[in-house]
Design a protein around this motif. Structure first.
Motif, PDB file in Angstrom:
ATOM      1  N   VAL A   1       0.844  -1.202   0.000  1.00 35.54           N
ATOM      2  CA  VAL A   1       0.000   0.000   0.000  1.00 35.54           C
ATOM      3  C   VAL A   1       0.881   1.254   0.000  1.00 35.54           C
ATOM      4  CG1 VAL A   1      -1.629   1.328   1.437  1.00 35.54           C
ATOM      5  CG2 VAL A   1      -2.065  -1.085   0.956  1.00 35.54           C
ATOM      6  N   ASP A   2       1.966   1.235   0.788  1.00 38.38           N
ATOM      7  CA  ASP A   2       2.906   2.361   0.794  1.00 38.38           C
ATOM      8  C   ASP A   2       3.477   2.589  -0.602  1.00 38.38           C
ATOM      9  OD1 ASP A   2       2.610   2.841   3.408  1.00 38.38           O
ATOM     10  OD2 ASP A   2       4.557   2.047   4.053  1.00 38.38           O
ATOM     11  N   ASP A   3       3.915   1.496  -1.243  1.00 39.59           N
ATOM     12  CA  ASP A   3       4.523   1.622  -2.577  1.00 39.59           C
ATOM     13  C   ASP A   3       3.518   2.176  -3.594  1.00 39.59           C
ATOM     14  OD1 ASP A   3       6.867   0.683  -1.585  1.00 39.59           O
ATOM     15  OD2 ASP A   3       6.720  -1.322  -2.481  1.00 39.59           O
ATOM     16  N   VAL A   4       2.275   1.711  -3.512  1.00 38.43           N
ATOM     17  CA  VAL A   4       1.242   2.182  -4.454  1.00 38.43           C
ATOM     18  C   VAL A   4       0.999   3.678  -4.245  1.00 38.43           C
ATOM     19  CG1 VAL A   4      -1.215   1.972  -5.061  1.00 38.43           C
ATOM     20  CG2 VAL A   4       0.151  -0.083  -4.728  1.00 38.43           C
ATOM     21  N   CYS A   5       0.932   4.099  -2.978  1.00 43.67           N
ATOM     22  CA  CYS A   5       0.699   5.525  -2.689  1.00 43.67           C
ATOM     23  C   CYS A   5       1.898   6.362  -3.124  1.00 43.67           C
ATOM     24  CB  CYS A   5       0.396   5.740  -1.205  1.00 43.67           C
ATOM     25  SG  CYS A   5      -1.191   5.024  -0.726  1.00 43.67           S
ATOM     26  N   LYS A   6       3.126   5.855  -2.856  1.00 45.43           N
ATOM     27  CA  LYS A   6       4.337   6.595  -3.263  1.00 45.43           C
ATOM     28  C   LYS A   6       4.385   6.767  -4.778  1.00 45.43           C
ATOM     29  CE  LYS A   6       7.434   5.349   0.476  1.00 45.43           C
ATOM     30  NZ  LYS A   6       7.965   4.054   0.868  1.00 45.43           N
ATOM     31  N   ALA A   7       3.816   5.805  -5.492  1.00 46.57           N
ATOM     32  CA  ALA A   7       3.807   5.892  -6.965  1.00 46.57           C
ATOM     33  C   ALA A   7       2.726   6.862  -7.455  1.00 46.57           C
ATOM     34  CB  ALA A   7       3.590   4.503  -7.563  1.00 46.57           C
ATOM     35  N   GLY A   8       1.970   7.437  -6.505  1.00 47.57           N
ATOM     36  CA  GLY A   8       0.998   8.459  -6.882  1.00 47.57           C
ATOM     37  C   GLY A   8      -0.421   7.936  -7.074  1.00 47.57           C
ATOM     38  N   PHE A   9      -0.646   6.676  -6.675  1.00 42.58           N
ATOM     39  CA  PHE A   9      -1.992   6.111  -6.815  1.00 42.58           C
ATOM     40  C   PHE A   9      -2.682   6.095  -5.448  1.00 42.58           C
ATOM     41  CE2 PHE A   9       0.803   3.981  -9.998  1.00 42.58           C
ATOM     42  CZ  PHE A   9       0.328   4.659 -11.104  1.00 42.58           C
ATOM     43  N   LYS A  10      -3.973   5.758  -5.440  1.00 44.90           N
ATOM     44  CA  LYS A  10      -4.732   5.838  -4.180  1.00 44.90           C
ATOM     45  C   LYS A  10      -4.993   4.442  -3.627  1.00 44.90           C
ATOM     46  CE  LYS A  10      -7.263   9.813  -5.920  1.00 44.90           C
ATOM     47  NZ  LYS A  10      -7.106   9.437  -7.331  1.00 44.90           N
ATOM     48  N   ALA A  11      -4.538   4.210  -2.388  1.00 43.68           N
ATOM     49  CA  ALA A  11      -4.723   2.880  -1.792  1.00 43.68           C
ATOM     50  C   ALA A  11      -4.775   2.985  -0.277  1.00 43.68           C
ATOM     51  CB  ALA A  11      -3.578   1.972  -2.214  1.00 43.68           C
ATOM     52  N   GLN A  12      -5.433   2.036   0.336  1.00 43.68           N
ATOM     53  CA  GLN A  12      -5.431   1.917   1.792  1.00 43.68           C
ATOM     54  C   GLN A  12      -5.585   0.442   2.148  1.00 43.68           C
ATOM     55  OE1 GLN A  12      -9.220   4.265   2.005  1.00 43.68           O
ATOM     56  NE2 GLN A  12      -9.745   2.772   3.587  1.00 43.68           N
ATOM     57  N   ALA A  13      -5.257   0.130   3.395  1.00 48.93           N
ATOM     58  CA  ALA A  13      -5.332  -1.265   3.836  1.00 48.93           C
ATOM     59  C   ALA A  13      -6.524  -1.448   4.765  1.00 48.93           C
ATOM     60  CB  ALA A  13      -4.041  -1.645   4.554  1.00 48.93           C
ATOM     61  N   HIS A  14      -7.093  -2.655   4.742  1.00 53.45           N
ATOM     62  CA  HIS A  14      -8.211  -2.951   5.640  1.00 53.45           C
ATOM     63  C   HIS A  14      -8.135  -4.427   6.037  1.00 53.45           C
ATOM     64  CE1 HIS A  14     -12.276  -2.554   7.314  1.00 53.45           C
ATOM     65  NE2 HIS A  14     -12.477  -3.775   6.846  1.00 53.45           N
ATOM     66  N   ALA A  15      -8.281  -4.689   7.322  1.00 58.35           N
ATOM     67  CA  ALA A  15      -8.237  -6.086   7.780  1.00 58.35           C
ATOM     68  C   ALA A  15      -9.586  -6.747   7.537  1.00 58.35           C
ATOM     69  CB  ALA A  15      -7.894  -6.137   9.264  1.00 58.35           C
ATOM     70  N   LEU A  16      -9.579  -7.837   6.815  1.00 57.07           N
ATOM     71  CA  LEU A  16     -10.837  -8.565   6.575  1.00 57.07           C
ATOM     72  C   LEU A  16     -10.557 -10.042   6.374  1.00 57.07           C
ATOM     73  CD1 LEU A  16     -13.940  -8.378   6.001  1.00 57.07           C
ATOM     74  CD2 LEU A  16     -13.347  -8.376   3.568  1.00 57.07           C
ATOM     75  N   ASP A  17     -11.200 -10.857   7.211  1.00 55.00           N
ATOM     76  CA  ASP A  17     -11.226 -12.301   6.976  1.00 55.00           C
ATOM     77  C   ASP A  17     -12.526 -12.551   6.219  1.00 55.00           C
ATOM     78  OD1 ASP A  17     -11.763 -15.044   7.119  1.00 55.00           O
ATOM     79  OD2 ASP A  17     -10.777 -15.251   9.062  1.00 55.00           O
ATOM     80  N   VAL A  18     -12.417 -13.001   4.988  1.00 55.66           N
ATOM     81  CA  VAL A  18     -13.627 -13.112   4.164  1.00 55.66           C
ATOM     82  C   VAL A  18     -14.635 -14.138   4.700  1.00 55.66           C
ATOM     83  CG1 VAL A  18     -12.657 -12.256   1.992  1.00 55.66           C
ATOM     84  CG2 VAL A  18     -12.502 -14.706   2.533  1.00 55.66           C
TER      85      VAL A  18
END
Ligand SMILES: NC(=O)c1ccc[n+]([C@@H]2O[C@H](COP(=O)([O-])OP(=O)(O)OC[C@H]3O[C@@H](n4cnc5c(N)ncnc54)[C@H](O)[C@@H]3O)[C@@H](O)[C@H]2O)c1
Ligand SMILES: O=C(O)C(=O)C[C@H](O)[C@H](O)CO
Length: 253
Positions: free
Chosen positions: A54-71
Protein backbone atom coordinates in the motif's frame (compact mmCIF):
# COMPACT_ATOMS: atom_id res chain seq x y z
CA UNK A 1 -20.31 11.22 -39.65
CA UNK A 2 -19.86 10.76 -35.91
CA UNK A 3 -17.40 8.05 -34.98
CA UNK A 4 -18.21 5.50 -32.27
CA UNK A 5 -16.71 6.58 -28.94
CA UNK A 6 -14.22 4.12 -27.45
CA UNK A 7 -15.39 3.24 -23.93
CA UNK A 8 -12.97 4.04 -21.14
CA UNK A 9 -10.69 1.51 -19.49
CA UNK A 10 -9.97 4.11 -16.77
CA UNK A 11 -11.32 3.79 -13.25
CA UNK A 12 -10.84 7.37 -12.02
CA UNK A 13 -13.26 8.29 -9.24
CA UNK A 14 -14.16 4.66 -8.53
CA UNK A 15 -13.81 2.96 -5.15
CA UNK A 16 -12.56 -0.63 -5.30
CA UNK A 17 -12.22 -3.37 -2.72
CA UNK A 18 -9.88 -6.30 -3.32
CA UNK A 19 -10.14 -9.24 -0.93
CA UNK A 20 -7.10 -11.49 -0.63
CA UNK A 21 -4.83 -8.63 -1.72
CA UNK A 22 -1.78 -9.61 0.32
CA UNK A 23 -0.25 -11.90 -2.29
CA UNK A 24 -0.42 -13.48 -5.69
CA UNK A 25 -3.21 -12.66 -8.10
CA UNK A 26 -5.14 -10.49 -5.62
CA UNK A 27 -2.20 -8.17 -5.00
CA UNK A 28 -1.50 -7.84 -8.73
CA UNK A 29 -5.15 -7.06 -9.51
CA UNK A 30 -5.33 -4.49 -6.69
CA UNK A 31 -2.24 -2.74 -8.06
CA UNK A 32 -3.72 -2.82 -11.58
CA UNK A 33 -7.00 -1.24 -10.43
CA UNK A 34 -5.07 1.49 -8.58
CA UNK A 35 -2.87 2.17 -11.63
CA UNK A 36 -6.07 2.49 -13.69
CA UNK A 37 -7.21 5.28 -11.36
CA UNK A 38 -9.40 3.61 -8.72
CA UNK A 39 -9.02 4.27 -5.01
CA UNK A 40 -8.31 0.72 -3.89
CA UNK A 41 -8.84 -0.82 -0.48
CA UNK A 42 -6.40 -3.71 -0.24
CA UNK A 43 -7.84 -6.21 2.24
CA UNK A 44 -6.35 -9.26 3.90
CA UNK A 45 -6.68 -10.98 7.22
CA UNK A 46 -3.77 -8.98 8.66
CA UNK A 47 -3.04 -5.41 7.58
CA UNK A 48 0.70 -5.74 8.47
CA UNK A 49 1.14 -7.87 5.37
CA UNK A 50 -0.37 -5.07 3.24
CA UNK A 51 1.56 -2.08 4.56
CA UNK A 52 4.54 -2.42 2.18
CA UNK A 53 2.48 -2.71 -0.99
CA UNK A 54 0.00 0.00 0.00
CA UNK A 55 2.91 2.36 0.79
CA UNK A 56 4.52 1.62 -2.58
CA UNK A 57 1.24 2.18 -4.45
CA UNK A 58 0.70 5.53 -2.69
CA UNK A 59 4.34 6.60 -3.26
CA UNK A 60 3.81 5.89 -6.97
CA UNK A 61 1.00 8.46 -6.88
CA UNK A 62 -1.99 6.11 -6.81
CA UNK A 63 -4.73 5.84 -4.18
CA UNK A 64 -4.72 2.88 -1.79
CA UNK A 65 -5.43 1.92 1.79
CA UNK A 66 -5.33 -1.27 3.84
CA UNK A 67 -8.21 -2.95 5.64
CA UNK A 68 -8.24 -6.09 7.78
CA UNK A 69 -10.84 -8.56 6.58
CA UNK A 70 -11.23 -12.30 6.98
CA UNK A 71 -13.63 -13.11 4.16
CA UNK A 72 -15.12 -16.02 6.13
CA UNK A 73 -16.23 -13.59 8.87
CA UNK A 74 -19.66 -12.71 7.51
CA UNK A 75 -20.35 -10.18 10.29
CA UNK A 76 -17.17 -8.29 9.36
CA UNK A 77 -18.11 -8.46 5.67
CA UNK A 78 -21.55 -6.99 6.46
CA UNK A 79 -20.01 -4.24 8.60
CA UNK A 80 -17.56 -3.34 5.82
CA UNK A 81 -20.30 -2.85 3.22
CA UNK A 82 -22.60 -1.09 5.73
CA UNK A 83 -19.81 1.47 6.18
CA UNK A 84 -18.80 1.90 2.54
CA UNK A 85 -20.17 1.09 -0.89
CA UNK A 86 -17.60 0.08 -3.48
CA UNK A 87 -18.04 0.45 -7.24
CA UNK A 88 -15.73 -2.52 -7.86
CA UNK A 89 -15.34 -5.60 -5.67
CA UNK A 90 -12.76 -8.19 -6.67
CA UNK A 91 -12.40 -11.33 -4.58
CA UNK A 92 -9.15 -13.25 -4.82
CA UNK A 93 -9.20 -14.99 -1.43
CA UNK A 94 -8.99 -18.69 -2.08
CA UNK A 95 -7.68 -22.04 -0.99
CA UNK A 96 -6.60 -25.24 -2.76
CA UNK A 97 -6.22 -28.65 -1.11
CA UNK A 98 -5.76 -31.52 -3.49
CA UNK A 99 -6.45 -35.24 -3.08
CA UNK A 100 -8.07 -38.09 -4.93
CA UNK A 101 -11.85 -37.86 -4.57
CA UNK A 102 -11.86 -41.21 -2.76
CA UNK A 103 -9.46 -39.80 -0.13
CA UNK A 104 -10.94 -36.32 0.41
CA UNK A 105 -11.45 -35.60 4.10
CA UNK A 106 -14.42 -33.66 5.39
CA UNK A 107 -11.99 -31.14 6.84
CA UNK A 108 -10.41 -30.44 3.43
CA UNK A 109 -13.83 -30.30 1.77
CA UNK A 110 -15.19 -27.84 4.34
CA UNK A 111 -12.06 -25.66 4.33
CA UNK A 112 -12.04 -25.24 0.54
CA UNK A 113 -15.80 -24.74 0.25
CA UNK A 114 -15.84 -22.31 3.17
CA UNK A 115 -13.44 -19.90 1.50
CA UNK A 116 -13.94 -20.51 -2.22
CA UNK A 117 -17.73 -20.73 -2.17
CA UNK A 118 -19.36 -19.64 1.10
CA UNK A 119 -17.17 -16.59 1.67
CA UNK A 120 -17.29 -15.64 -2.02
CA UNK A 121 -21.09 -15.89 -1.89
CA UNK A 122 -21.62 -13.66 1.13
CA UNK A 123 -19.00 -11.14 -0.01
CA UNK A 124 -20.80 -10.79 -3.36
CA UNK A 125 -24.18 -10.71 -1.58
CA UNK A 126 -23.16 -7.78 0.62
CA UNK A 127 -21.34 -6.01 -2.22
CA UNK A 128 -24.42 -6.32 -4.42
CA UNK A 129 -26.77 -5.19 -1.67
CA UNK A 130 -24.71 -2.05 -1.02
CA UNK A 131 -24.41 -1.33 -4.75
CA UNK A 132 -28.19 -1.67 -5.21
CA UNK A 133 -28.80 0.73 -2.30
CA UNK A 134 -26.30 3.25 -3.73
CA UNK A 135 -27.99 3.06 -7.15
CA UNK A 136 -24.80 3.59 -9.18
CA UNK A 137 -24.28 0.10 -10.58
CA UNK A 138 -20.99 -1.68 -10.10
CA UNK A 139 -18.76 -4.58 -11.01
CA UNK A 140 -18.24 -7.72 -8.93
CA UNK A 141 -15.35 -9.92 -10.03
CA UNK A 142 -14.49 -13.33 -8.60
CA UNK A 143 -11.11 -14.91 -9.24
CA UNK A 144 -12.37 -18.33 -10.23
CA UNK A 145 -10.20 -20.78 -12.22
CA UNK A 146 -9.85 -22.71 -15.43
CA UNK A 147 -10.86 -25.56 -13.09
CA UNK A 148 -14.36 -24.02 -13.17
CA UNK A 149 -14.57 -25.20 -16.78
CA UNK A 150 -12.74 -28.54 -16.79
CA UNK A 151 -11.82 -31.31 -14.39
CA UNK A 152 -8.35 -31.87 -12.97
CA UNK A 153 -6.58 -34.83 -11.40
CA UNK A 154 -6.93 -34.79 -7.59
CA UNK A 155 -9.06 -31.69 -7.85
CA UNK A 156 -12.65 -32.85 -7.24
CA UNK A 157 -13.13 -30.47 -4.34
CA UNK A 158 -11.30 -27.54 -5.92
CA UNK A 159 -13.21 -28.05 -9.20
CA UNK A 160 -16.52 -28.28 -7.30
CA UNK A 161 -15.77 -25.01 -5.58
CA UNK A 162 -14.85 -23.12 -8.73
CA UNK A 163 -17.77 -24.54 -10.76
CA UNK A 164 -20.00 -23.32 -7.91
CA UNK A 165 -18.60 -19.80 -8.28
CA UNK A 166 -19.66 -19.76 -11.94
CA UNK A 167 -23.23 -20.80 -11.08
CA UNK A 168 -23.44 -18.27 -8.28
CA UNK A 169 -22.22 -15.52 -10.62
CA UNK A 170 -24.80 -16.35 -13.28
CA UNK A 171 -27.66 -16.24 -10.78
CA UNK A 172 -26.40 -13.02 -9.19
CA UNK A 173 -25.91 -11.47 -12.63
CA UNK A 174 -29.60 -12.08 -13.34
CA UNK A 175 -30.65 -10.62 -10.00
CA UNK A 176 -28.30 -7.63 -9.96
CA UNK A 177 -28.38 -6.81 -13.67
CA UNK A 178 -31.42 -4.49 -13.55
CA UNK A 179 -29.48 -2.33 -11.07
CA UNK A 180 -26.58 -2.04 -13.51
CA UNK A 181 -24.37 -4.34 -11.48
CA UNK A 182 -22.23 -6.76 -13.47
CA UNK A 183 -21.00 -10.05 -12.00
CA UNK A 184 -18.17 -11.90 -13.72
CA UNK A 185 -15.16 -14.06 -13.04
CA UNK A 186 -11.61 -14.39 -14.25
CA UNK A 187 -10.50 -17.98 -14.79
CA UNK A 188 -6.71 -18.24 -14.71
CA UNK A 189 -4.57 -21.17 -15.68
CA UNK A 190 -1.67 -22.11 -13.40
CA UNK A 191 0.07 -18.96 -12.25
CA UNK A 192 3.13 -19.14 -10.03
CA UNK A 193 2.00 -17.87 -6.59
CA UNK A 194 2.32 -19.14 -2.99
CA UNK A 195 -0.79 -21.26 -3.69
CA UNK A 196 0.74 -23.19 -6.59
CA UNK A 197 4.43 -23.25 -5.53
CA UNK A 198 4.27 -26.93 -4.44
CA UNK A 199 2.68 -27.93 -7.76
CA UNK A 200 5.26 -26.02 -9.82
CA UNK A 201 8.09 -27.59 -7.81
CA UNK A 202 6.92 -31.14 -8.59
CA UNK A 203 8.55 -32.03 -11.93
CA UNK A 204 5.77 -34.42 -12.99
CA UNK A 205 3.08 -31.83 -12.30
CA UNK A 206 5.15 -29.13 -13.97
CA UNK A 207 5.37 -31.33 -17.09
CA UNK A 208 1.56 -31.74 -17.00
CA UNK A 209 1.11 -27.97 -16.82
CA UNK A 210 3.55 -27.38 -19.70
CA UNK A 211 1.78 -30.01 -21.81
CA UNK A 212 -1.65 -28.42 -21.34
CA UNK A 213 -0.81 -24.74 -21.85
CA UNK A 214 -0.62 -24.05 -25.58
CA UNK A 215 1.51 -20.93 -25.31
CA UNK A 216 5.24 -21.44 -24.76
CA UNK A 217 5.31 -20.27 -21.13
CA UNK A 218 3.35 -20.50 -17.91
CA UNK A 219 1.17 -17.74 -16.56
CA UNK A 220 2.32 -14.88 -14.35
CA UNK A 221 0.25 -12.65 -12.09
CA UNK A 222 0.73 -9.83 -14.62
CA UNK A 223 -1.31 -11.88 -17.11
CA UNK A 224 -4.41 -11.41 -14.93
CA UNK A 225 -4.13 -7.64 -14.48
CA UNK A 226 -5.58 -6.65 -17.87
CA UNK A 227 -8.67 -8.81 -17.41
CA UNK A 228 -9.25 -7.28 -13.97
CA UNK A 229 -9.10 -3.71 -15.28
CA UNK A 230 -11.27 -4.63 -18.27
CA UNK A 231 -14.00 -6.26 -16.17
CA UNK A 232 -13.92 -3.37 -13.69
CA UNK A 233 -14.22 -0.69 -16.37
CA UNK A 234 -16.89 0.66 -18.71
CA UNK A 235 -15.04 -1.10 -21.54
CA UNK A 236 -16.81 -4.32 -20.44
CA UNK A 237 -20.13 -2.56 -19.81
CA UNK A 238 -22.25 -5.18 -21.63
CA UNK A 239 -20.49 -8.20 -20.09
CA UNK A 240 -22.14 -9.97 -17.19
CA UNK A 241 -22.76 -13.49 -15.89
CA UNK A 242 -19.72 -14.90 -17.61
CA UNK A 243 -16.03 -15.56 -17.23
CA UNK A 244 -12.85 -14.56 -18.97
CA UNK A 245 -10.51 -17.50 -19.36
CA UNK A 246 -6.87 -16.47 -19.02
CA UNK A 247 -5.71 -20.02 -19.54
CA UNK A 248 -3.06 -19.97 -22.25
CA UNK A 249 -5.33 -22.26 -24.27
CA UNK A 250 -5.61 -24.99 -21.58
CA UNK A 251 -9.35 -25.48 -22.16
CA UNK A 252 -9.03 -25.32 -25.96
CA UNK A 253 -8.26 -29.03 -26.02
N1 LIG B 1 -2.25 -19.41 -8.82
C1 LIG B 1 -3.00 -20.08 -9.68
O1 LIG B 1 -2.51 -20.87 -10.49
C2 LIG B 1 -4.48 -19.90 -9.72
C3 LIG B 1 -5.14 -20.31 -10.86
C4 LIG B 1 -6.50 -20.18 -10.92
C5 LIG B 1 -7.19 -19.61 -9.89
N2 LIG B 1 -6.53 -19.21 -8.78
C6 LIG B 1 -7.32 -18.59 -7.74
O2 LIG B 1 -6.83 -17.29 -7.53
C7 LIG B 1 -7.10 -16.87 -6.19
C8 LIG B 1 -5.84 -16.30 -5.60
O3 LIG B 1 -4.88 -17.32 -5.49
P1 LIG B 1 -3.32 -17.06 -5.64
O4 LIG B 1 -2.81 -18.06 -6.59
O5 LIG B 1 -3.06 -15.64 -5.86
O6 LIG B 1 -2.79 -17.58 -4.24
P2 LIG B 1 -2.38 -16.83 -2.92
O7 LIG B 1 -2.22 -17.88 -1.90
O8 LIG B 1 -1.24 -15.91 -3.21
O9 LIG B 1 -3.66 -15.93 -2.64
C9 LIG B 1 -4.74 -16.34 -1.90
C10 LIG B 1 -5.03 -15.24 -0.95
O10 LIG B 1 -6.21 -15.54 -0.23
C11 LIG B 1 -6.01 -15.09 1.06
N3 LIG B 1 -6.95 -15.71 1.97
C12 LIG B 1 -7.10 -17.01 2.27
N4 LIG B 1 -8.03 -17.16 3.18
C13 LIG B 1 -8.51 -15.94 3.47
C14 LIG B 1 -9.50 -15.45 4.33
N5 LIG B 1 -10.20 -16.26 5.12
N6 LIG B 1 -9.73 -14.10 4.35
C15 LIG B 1 -9.03 -13.28 3.57
N7 LIG B 1 -8.07 -13.69 2.74
C16 LIG B 1 -7.83 -15.00 2.69
C17 LIG B 1 -4.57 -15.44 1.37
O11 LIG B 1 -4.06 -14.73 2.47
C18 LIG B 1 -3.91 -15.05 0.08
O12 LIG B 1 -3.51 -13.71 0.07
C19 LIG B 1 -7.66 -18.10 -5.49
O13 LIG B 1 -9.07 -18.03 -5.46
C20 LIG B 1 -7.23 -19.26 -6.40
O14 LIG B 1 -8.10 -20.34 -6.29
C21 LIG B 1 -5.18 -19.33 -8.67
O1 LIG C 1 -5.09 -26.51 -9.33
C1 LIG C 1 -4.25 -26.11 -8.53
O2 LIG C 1 -3.29 -26.75 -8.15
C2 LIG C 1 -4.40 -24.81 -7.86
O3 LIG C 1 -3.84 -24.60 -6.83
C3 LIG C 1 -5.15 -23.71 -8.47
C4 LIG C 1 -4.89 -23.78 -9.91
O4 LIG C 1 -3.61 -23.41 -10.12
C5 LIG C 1 -5.79 -23.20 -10.87
O5 LIG C 1 -7.05 -23.51 -10.59
C6 LIG C 1 -5.36 -23.57 -12.27
O6 LIG C 1 -5.72 -24.85 -12.62
Amino acid sequence: MSLPKTPSFRLDGKRALVAGASSGIGMACAVALAEAGAHVTFSARRTEVLDGVVDDVCKAGFKAQAHALDVTDTAAVRALFDAQCYDIVLNSAGLARHSAAVDTTEDDYDAVMNINVRAAYFLAQQAGKAMIAAGKGGSIIQISSQMAHVGGVDRAVYCSSKHAVEGMNKAMAIEFGPAGIRVNSICPTFILTPLTKPTFEDSEKRAWIDSKIKLPRVGEVEDIMGAAVFLASDASGMITGTSILVDGGWTAG
